[in-house]
Design a protein around this motif. Structure first.
Motif, PDB file in Angstrom:
ATOM      1  N   GLN A   7     -39.991  -5.935  32.254  1.00  0.00           N
ATOM      2  CA  GLN A   7     -39.736  -5.560  30.861  1.00  0.00           C
ATOM      3  C   GLN A   7     -40.997  -5.815  30.043  1.00  0.00           C
ATOM      4  N   GLY A  65     -43.186 -11.604  19.526  1.00  0.00           N
ATOM      5  CA  GLY A  65     -42.173 -12.069  20.475  1.00  0.00           C
ATOM      6  C   GLY A  65     -40.832 -12.059  19.769  1.00  0.00           C
ATOM      7  N   SER A  66     -40.624 -13.086  18.912  1.00  0.00           N
ATOM      8  CA  SER A  66     -39.398 -13.100  18.097  1.00  0.00           C
ATOM      9  C   SER A  66     -39.363 -11.867  17.201  1.00  0.00           C
ATOM     10  N   ILE A 109     -36.369 -20.230  25.234  1.00  0.00           N
ATOM     11  CA  ILE A 109     -37.315 -19.284  24.619  1.00  0.00           C
ATOM     12  C   ILE A 109     -37.021 -17.850  25.063  1.00  0.00           C
ATOM     13  N   THR A 122     -35.544 -17.067  21.144  1.00  0.00           N
ATOM     14  CA  THR A 122     -35.592 -18.539  21.048  1.00  0.00           C
ATOM     15  C   THR A 122     -34.284 -19.061  20.446  1.00  0.00           C
ATOM     16  N   GLU A 171     -33.885 -20.648  17.773  1.00  0.00           N
ATOM     17  CA  GLU A 171     -33.809 -20.381  16.331  1.00  0.00           C
ATOM     18  C   GLU A 171     -33.373 -18.930  16.074  1.00  0.00           C
ATOM     19  N   TRP A 230     -46.163 -12.498  28.946  1.00  0.00           N
ATOM     20  CA  TRP A 230     -44.932 -13.153  29.442  1.00  0.00           C
ATOM     21  C   TRP A 230     -44.080 -12.202  30.257  1.00  0.00           C
ATOM     22  N   ASN A 241     -30.058 -17.527  14.295  1.00  0.00           N
ATOM     23  CA  ASN A 241     -30.043 -16.550  13.193  1.00  0.00           C
ATOM     24  C   ASN A 241     -29.064 -15.423  13.493  1.00  0.00           C
ATOM     25  N   GLU A 299     -31.554 -13.055   6.851  1.00  0.00           N
ATOM     26  CA  GLU A 299     -32.861 -13.599   6.473  1.00  0.00           C
ATOM     27  C   GLU A 299     -33.517 -12.667   5.461  1.00  0.00           C
ATOM     28  N   PHE A 316     -44.685 -15.363  35.370  1.00  0.00           N
ATOM     29  CA  PHE A 316     -44.952 -14.260  34.457  1.00  0.00           C
ATOM     30  C   PHE A 316     -46.436 -13.961  34.309  1.00  0.00           C
ATOM     31  N   THR A 369     -42.188 -11.143  33.095  1.00  0.00           N
ATOM     32  CA  THR A 369     -41.664 -11.726  34.332  1.00  0.00           C
ATOM     33  C   THR A 369     -41.758 -10.694  35.462  1.00  0.00           C
ATOM     34  N   TYR A 404     -42.102  -5.861  26.869  1.00  0.00           N
ATOM     35  CA  TYR A 404     -41.761  -5.891  25.444  1.00  0.00           C
ATOM     36  C   TYR A 404     -42.707  -6.824  24.673  1.00  0.00           C
ATOM     37  N   SER A 405     -42.682  -8.122  25.001  1.00  0.00           N
ATOM     38  CA  SER A 405     -43.404  -9.108  24.177  1.00  0.00           C
ATOM     39  C   SER A 405     -44.912  -8.904  24.217  1.00  0.00           C
TER      40      SER A 405
HETATM   41  C1  LIG Z   1     -39.351 -17.628  31.052  1.00  0.00           C
HETATM   42  C2  LIG Z   1     -39.735 -16.512  30.125  1.00  0.00           C
HETATM   43  C3  LIG Z   1     -39.693 -15.224  30.600  1.00  0.00           C
HETATM   44  C4  LIG Z   1     -40.031 -14.167  29.744  1.00  0.00           C
HETATM   45  N1  LIG Z   1     -40.011 -12.904  30.267  1.00  0.00           N
HETATM   46  C5  LIG Z   1     -40.342 -11.879  29.461  1.00  0.00           C
HETATM   47  C6  LIG Z   1     -40.377 -10.549  30.005  1.00  0.00           C
HETATM   48  O1  LIG Z   1     -40.110 -10.316  31.182  1.00  0.00           O
HETATM   49  N2  LIG Z   1     -40.729  -9.542  29.186  1.00  0.00           N
HETATM   50  C7  LIG Z   1     -41.039  -9.752  27.868  1.00  0.00           C
HETATM   51  O2  LIG Z   1     -41.316  -8.783  27.170  1.00  0.00           O
HETATM   52  N3  LIG Z   1     -41.044 -11.001  27.325  1.00  0.00           N
HETATM   53  C8  LIG Z   1     -40.708 -12.064  28.104  1.00  0.00           C
HETATM   54  N4  LIG Z   1     -40.717 -13.338  27.588  1.00  0.00           N
HETATM   55  C9  LIG Z   1     -41.160 -13.550  26.213  1.00  0.00           C
HETATM   56  C10 LIG Z   1     -40.049 -13.971  25.248  1.00  0.00           C
HETATM   57  O3  LIG Z   1     -39.224 -12.883  24.930  1.00  0.00           O
HETATM   58  C11 LIG Z   1     -40.735 -14.548  24.012  1.00  0.00           C
HETATM   59  O4  LIG Z   1     -41.454 -15.707  24.428  1.00  0.00           O
HETATM   60  C12 LIG Z   1     -39.750 -14.938  22.930  1.00  0.00           C
HETATM   61  O5  LIG Z   1     -39.133 -13.806  22.385  1.00  0.00           O
HETATM   62  C13 LIG Z   1     -40.421 -15.750  21.794  1.00  0.00           C
HETATM   63  O6  LIG Z   1     -41.548 -15.092  21.336  1.00  0.00           O
HETATM   64  P1  LIG Z   1     -42.962 -15.843  21.205  1.00  0.00           P
HETATM   65  O7  LIG Z   1     -43.227 -16.554  22.488  1.00  0.00           O
HETATM   66  O8  LIG Z   1     -43.966 -14.855  20.740  1.00  0.00           O
HETATM   67  O9  LIG Z   1     -42.737 -16.972  20.103  1.00  0.00           O
HETATM   68  P2  LIG Z   1     -42.807 -16.745  18.523  1.00  0.00           P
HETATM   69  O10 LIG Z   1     -42.015 -15.559  18.139  1.00  0.00           O
HETATM   70  O11 LIG Z   1     -44.242 -16.790  18.098  1.00  0.00           O
HETATM   71  O12 LIG Z   1     -42.065 -18.036  17.994  1.00  0.00           O
HETATM   72  C14 LIG Z   1     -42.728 -19.314  17.801  1.00  0.00           C
HETATM   73  C15 LIG Z   1     -41.734 -20.276  17.178  1.00  0.00           C
HETATM   74  O13 LIG Z   1     -41.359 -19.800  15.866  1.00  0.00           O
HETATM   75  C16 LIG Z   1     -39.949 -19.704  15.736  1.00  0.00           C
HETATM   76  N5  LIG Z   1     -39.589 -18.545  14.912  1.00  0.00           N
HETATM   77  C17 LIG Z   1     -40.136 -17.310  14.960  1.00  0.00           C
HETATM   78  N6  LIG Z   1     -39.531 -16.486  14.080  1.00  0.00           N
HETATM   79  C18 LIG Z   1     -38.569 -17.224  13.466  1.00  0.00           C
HETATM   80  C19 LIG Z   1     -37.599 -16.941  12.456  1.00  0.00           C
HETATM   81  N7  LIG Z   1     -37.485 -15.719  11.908  1.00  0.00           N
HETATM   82  N8  LIG Z   1     -36.761 -17.937  12.081  1.00  0.00           N
HETATM   83  C20 LIG Z   1     -36.845 -19.177  12.632  1.00  0.00           C
HETATM   84  N9  LIG Z   1     -37.769 -19.505  13.594  1.00  0.00           N
HETATM   85  C21 LIG Z   1     -38.602 -18.544  14.000  1.00  0.00           C
HETATM   86  C22 LIG Z   1     -39.450 -19.495  17.169  1.00  0.00           C
HETATM   87  O14 LIG Z   1     -38.109 -19.903  17.315  1.00  0.00           O
HETATM   88  C23 LIG Z   1     -40.414 -20.389  17.962  1.00  0.00           C
HETATM   89  O15 LIG Z   1     -39.983 -21.725  17.919  1.00  0.00           O
HETATM   90  C24 LIG Z   1     -40.394 -14.414  28.398  1.00  0.00           C
HETATM   91  C25 LIG Z   1     -40.413 -15.739  27.933  1.00  0.00           C
HETATM   92  C26 LIG Z   1     -40.104 -16.777  28.764  1.00  0.00           C
HETATM   93  C27 LIG Z   1     -40.138 -18.181  28.239  1.00  0.00           C
END
Ligand SMILES: Cc1cc2nc3c(=O)[nH]c(=O)nc-3n(C[C@H](O)[C@H](O)[C@H](O)COP(=O)(O)OP(=O)(O)OC[C@H]3O[C@@H](n4cnc5c(N)ncnc54)[C@H](O)[C@@H]3O)c2cc1C
Length: 404
Positions: free
Chosen positions: A131, A139-140, A368, A372, A374, A166, A378, A390, A218, A168, A133-134
Motif C-alpha cells: 500500500q 501520514g495522519s 501507529i 495513530t 490520536e 513505511w 478523533n 476538528e 517496511f 510494508t 499511501y504514506s
Molecule cells: C508498522 C507500520 C506499518 C505501516 N505500513 C504502511 C504501509 O504499508 N503503507 C503506508 O502507506 N503506510 C504505512 N505505515 C504508515 C502509517 O500509516 C503512518 O505512520 C501513520 O498514518 C502516522 O503517520 P506519520 O508516521 O506520518 O505520523 P504523523 O502523522 O506525522 O503524526 C505524528 C504525531 O502527531 C499526532 N497527530 C497528527 N495529526 C494529529 C491530529 N490531527 N490530532 C491529534 N494528533 C495528531 C499523531 O498521532 C502522532 O502522534 C505504517 C506504519 C507502521 C508503524
C-alpha cells in the motif's frame, strides 16, 4: 451476544481443527512465536508456501467470492479459522496488507477486468500487494500527499513522481495500490487518484528501512517518471479519497483483530510464583487479566454481529486502541520481570524473552499503523460519539495555495 458457536459453526470448527492437526505442528506453549530464529527471506518463503496450502484446501480465502478462487464462505468462518490457526506454529501475518486491505478494496471498487486479473493470484499468495499511501510529510494527514500523477496527453498514460515511506512488504510486492495527486487546483481531498502499480516497472526504487529490532518490514519507495496506463485508475480520476477511506476501514479492523490469544495466561506464566508473593506484580497481572477479558468481550460482540451476517460496530476500531496499549504493557511487564536481565537481547535468554522483546519493539507499531491512537480517537469522537469535528483551516482551499 454469542459466547459459543452455533451448531453449524461448531461443525465448521471441527473441520478446521482436523485439517490444521493434519497439516501443521501445534504450538507447545501459547506464547510460542513462529519463525523467531529465521531470516526474513526464509520467513517470507514459508508464508507463501503456507498460504498456497491453505488456498488449495479451501482455507486461504474463506470469505472471498468463488468467482475469484475464494471459498465463498462467511466472514464468521474466516474468524473461526484465524482463532484455530493461532494455536498452531505457522506464519500468519504476512498477507494482512494484501488480503486484509488491498484485495478487499479492489473487490469493492475496481473494474471487473482488474478483479479478473488480480484477485485470484493474490488469494493464492503468488502475488503480494503493498500500500503506497504514506509519505514523509503525509501520514495522519494523508490527503496532504505530494506525489504527483500527470497525464501524458499523447499516450494517455499517467507519469508518477514522488516518494512513499513505511511501505510494508514493498520489497516482496508484485503490485501496489498507490495514491497520487492528479489536480492540485482542487481542495486537498478532491484532487487525489488511486492507481494499481506494477512494482517491477522502471522508475521504482525500493529501499528497506532497518528497524531497531534488526528487521526491515517496511521500506521507502521512490518513484521517478513511472509510467502507468490510465486503465490502472481505480474508480474515478480525482475521486480517490473515498477509496482511501474504504481501505483504511479494512486496515483498522484487521489490525484491531490481530491480538495474540491467551496473553493473560502468558503474563501469569511469566510472573510465576511472584504473582502470589509480590502485591505489585499481582496487581499488574490482574490489570492484564481485566484488559484481556475486556478485549475478548469486545471481540465476542463484533463476532456475534459477523455471525449474523451484520457489519461489526465501532468495537473493532476501539479494540485497535486498547489492543495497542495492552500489547505494550504486556511487553514492558515481560521486560520488567527479567530485572537486570531485561537489558540483554532475547536470543541470549530464552524464547519467552524473545517474544516479549519482539512485542516490545512491535507493539508501538500497532499504535501507529493504520492511524495513530490520536487519529483513531478523533474518528471515534466524530463518527461514533457525534462530537464536533476538528477545526479544518484548509477546508475548501486549493491544495496548491496551502502553506507548506
Ligand atoms: C508498522 C507500520 C506499518 C505501516 N505500513 C504502511 C504501509 O504499508 N503503507 C503506508 O502507506 N503506510 C504505512 N505505515 C504508515 C502509517 O500509516 C503512518 O505512520 C501513520 O498514518 C502516522 O503517520 P506519520 O508516521 O506520518 O505520523 P504523523 O502523522 O506525522 O503524526 C505524528 C504525531 O502527531 C499526532 N497527530 C497528527 N495529526 C494529529 C491530529 N490531527 N490530532 C491529534 N494528533 C495528531 C499523531 O498521532 C502522532 O502522534 C505504517 C506504519 C507502521 C508503524
Amino acid at each position: 451476544m454469542h459466547f459459543e458457536d452455533q451448531p453449524q459453526d461448531a461443525e465448521y470448527r471441527t473441520h478446521v481443527r482436523a485439517w490444521l492437526e493434519a497439516n501443521a505442528p501445534r504450538k507447545t506453549r501459547p506464547d510460542e512465536t513462529w519463525g523467531l530464529h529465521l531470516p526474513e527471506d526464509d520467513r517470507v518463503a514459508a508464508a507463501r508456501e503456507w498460504q498456497r496450502r491453505k488456498f488449495d484446501a479451501g482455507f486461504g480465502a474463506i470469505a472471498f467470492p468463488r468467482k475469484y478462487g475464494g471459498a465463498g464462505g462467511r466472514a464468521y468462518e474466516s474468524a473461526i479459522f484465524q482463532q484455530e490457526e493461532a494455536n498452531f506454529s505457522v506464519p500468519v501475518a504476512f498477507y494482512n496488507i494484501s488480503l486484509g486491505v488491498c484485495i478487499p478494496s479492489l473487490l469493492a471498487l475496481a473494474r471487473p477486468e482488474h478483479k479478473e486479473r488480480h484477485v485470484r493470484a493474490a488469494l493464492e499468495g503468488t502475488e503480494v500487494w503493498c500500500q503506497l499511501y504514506s509519505e514523509p510529510a503525509a501520514g495522519s494527514d494523508l490527503a496532504g500527499i505530494l506525489t504527483r500523477a500527470e497525464r501524458d496527453a499523447d499516450a494517455g498514460d499517467f507519469i508518477i513522481n514522488g516518494q512513499k515511506v513505511w511501505t510494508t512488504h514493498a520489497r516482496h510486492a508484485s503490485w501496489a495500490l498507490l495514491v497520487a495527486r492528479t489536480d492540485a487546483s482542487k481542495p486537498k481531498h478532491e484532487g487525489l487518484t488511486v492507481f494499481i502499480i506494477d512494482m517491477k516497472v522502471p522508475g521504482i526504487t525500493v529501499r528497506p528501512i532497518r528497524q531497531a529490532s534488526g528487521e526491515a518490514d517496511f521500506n521507502e519507495v521512490f518513484l521517478t517518471d513511472v509510467r502507468v496506463p490510465a486503465a490502472n485508475v481505480i474508480g474515478e480520476v480525482d475521486g480517490g479519497w473515498k477509496i482511501i477511506v474504504a481501505s483504511l476501514v479494512h486496515e483498522r479492523v484487521s489490525i484491531g483483530g490481530a491480538l495474540p490469544r491467551d496473553l493473560h495466561r502468558m503474563t501469569l506464566e511469566m510472573a510465576g510464583d511472584r504473582a502470589n508473593t509480590d502485591a505489585r506484580i499481582r496487581e499488574r497481572v490482574a490489570d492484564q487479566y481485566l484488559m484481556s477479558q475486556g478485549l475478548w468481550l469486545m471481540s465476542a460482540r463484533a463476532l456475534t454481529a459477523v455471525s449474523k451476517g451484520q457489519a461489526p460496530g465501532p468495537e473493532s476500531i476501539c479494540a485497535k486502541i486498547i489492543a495497542g496499549r495492552f500489547l505494550q504493557d504486556f511487553a514492558y511487564f515481560g521486560m520488567d520481570l527479567r530485572g537486570s536481565e531485561g537489558v540483554l537481547a532475547g536470543r541470549e535468554l530464552d524464547e519467552a524473552a524473545m517474544t516479549s522483546q519482539r512485542m516490545w519493539f512491535g507493539s508501538l507499531a500497532v499504535r501507529i499503523a493504520g492511524g495513530t491512537d490520536e487519529i483513531v480517537r478523533n474518528t471515534i469522537a466524530e463518527r461514533v460519539l457525534g462530537l464536533p469535528p476538528e477545526v479544518r483551516i484548509d477546508k475548501g482551499i486549493p491544495f496548491k495555495d496551502l502553506a507548506r
